[in-house]
Structures are given as C-alpha cells and as structure tokens.
Design an enzyme around this catalytic site. Structure first.
Site, PDB file in Angstrom:
ATOM      1  CE  LYS A 263      14.877   1.872   4.882  1.00 55.92           C
ATOM      2  NZ  LYS A 263      14.571   0.606   4.156  1.00 55.92           N
TER       3      LYS A 263
ATOM      4  CG  ASP B 284      14.788   2.852  -0.924  1.00 58.93           C
ATOM      5  OD1 ASP B 284      15.598   3.303  -1.773  1.00 58.93           O
ATOM      6  OD2 ASP B 284      13.565   2.806  -1.120  1.00 58.93           O
TER       7      ASP B 284
END
Length: 218
Positions: A124, A142
């Site tokens: 991420k 996220d």
C-alpha cells in the site's frame, strides 16, 4: 456484473468525481519524495491531520535520508511519540533511512520491487509513492478505498483482499484516471462515505450504493 456494465459504472463514477472533486490530492504535507515516504509510513492507522502536526519538527531535524540514517530509534521516537504505534514506526524509519542511504544513495526508488524491500514499506505504501511521487498508474488500497469500492459496486463482493480490489480498480479505471481515482476514493471515504454514519444525503452516488449488502466488508 458483466464487464460492459462495470465499464459503464466506472464511467459514471469518474464523471461524478471529476465534477465533485476536480482537484484531488494527498492531504499529507511534505517537501520531497523522501519526506512523502516518511509521512506515508507514519500515517498507517493514524490521521493525516495528526501526521501533519508531527512532521514539521521531524523534517526540520531530519530532512533527508542521510540525516535520518544517523539518528537512533530513540531520537526519532521523541518526534513521533503522539502517532499510533510510535515504537515500531521509529524503528522502521531508522532502518528505512539507513537502507536508502547505504543502498540507494539516499534516493527513494521508483519500482514496487525495490520499495517493498525497505523496512516498514508494504504494498500500500509503495503504491502511494509510485502514484504521488512518480506519477505511475498505481492504486493504493487503504480501508477507505476498500470500503467505498465495495459500497458503490466498483468491485464485486468476491474481492475480499486489498490486492484483489487493487487489481480490479486498475483494470477498469483508465490509466490516466488512476492517480485521481485513488484520492477520490480516499477522500470520499474519509468525509462522505464514512464507515459509520455515512453522509448519504449529500452523496451523488447514493442511487448506486450497495452499502446494506456489503456491511460485512466494512
């Protein structure tokens, strides 16, 4: 949902956000790619607002990878004590800075393979850096992106992992829209399509919302 219908949905969502959010950018403050990396690492499970309160002093003391590479974990901890998981983040920051300094000449790399080698940097975080710093068609997923993507039907319920969501979003958003789409979904999830008490009356996508059917994914 058939591929053709999903493409039409993406066109609808893109058109809406283009009008509702013509300028979509990260809310983290930074002055260099290295500082962006630090801020993103600190922001895990913490608000951008809190990170922006912490980073000015941290960046003043350690503006570059080389400067931070010579700091101890205890010294970094003094600056970031108010963020979530400060001990592990201080450790990762010192280790990351040292690797950047020793192996990359202090420069943040621009590939997924090299970024995830850095301590404390997962997929991420790497995708945020690739997108924001290097303008690559990378989609960081996220909790906001994950939640919103399911609620408005951008991904099927079978996408139960961040990686599955990422791959679907990258497949259907046009490459030139992925940078903005990442921020559209984050900001929409942060301020409108919140996990609890979403602001549905002010959402221009409420007619396609599948929230009741995907509560187990939020």
């Amino acid at each position: 949902m058939a591929s053709s219908k999903r493409k039409l949905l993406y066109e609808r969502v893109t058109s809406y956000f283009r009008q509702a959010m013509p300028v979509a950018r990260t809310e983290l403050n930074y002055g260099s790619t290295f500082q962006l990396l630090v801020a993103v690492m600190l922001s895990a499970q913490c608000t951008d607002k809190r990170i922006n309160l912490v980073t000015p002093r941290l960046f003043a003391a350690y503006p570059t990878a080389e400067a931070m590479a010579h700091a101890t974990q205890e010294e970094i901890l003094e600056y970031i004590a108010s963020v979530s998981y400060p001990n592990s983040k201080a450790r990762h920051l010192t280790q990351m800075a040292r690797m950047l300094h020793e192996e990359f000449g202090g420069e943040v790399p621009d590939t997924m393979e090299q970024l995830v080698r850095l301590p404390g940097v997962g997929r991420k975080t790497a995708n945020v850096i690739l997108s924001v710093a290097f303008s690559k068609a990378a989609m960081a997923v996220d909790t906001h992106v994950f939640r919103v993507s399911h609620r408005i039907g951008l991904v099927p319920a079978s996408c139960t992992t961040p990686l599955a969501v990422e791959r679907t979003l990258v497949r259907y958003f046009r490459p030139e829209d992925i940078y903005d789409a990442h921020h559209w979904l984050i900001l929409h999830g942060r301020y409108t399509c919140t996990a609890r008490n979403p602001k549905c009356p002010r959402c221009g996508l409420h007619d396609i919302c599948l929230r009741k059917g995907v509560e187990n994914l939020t």
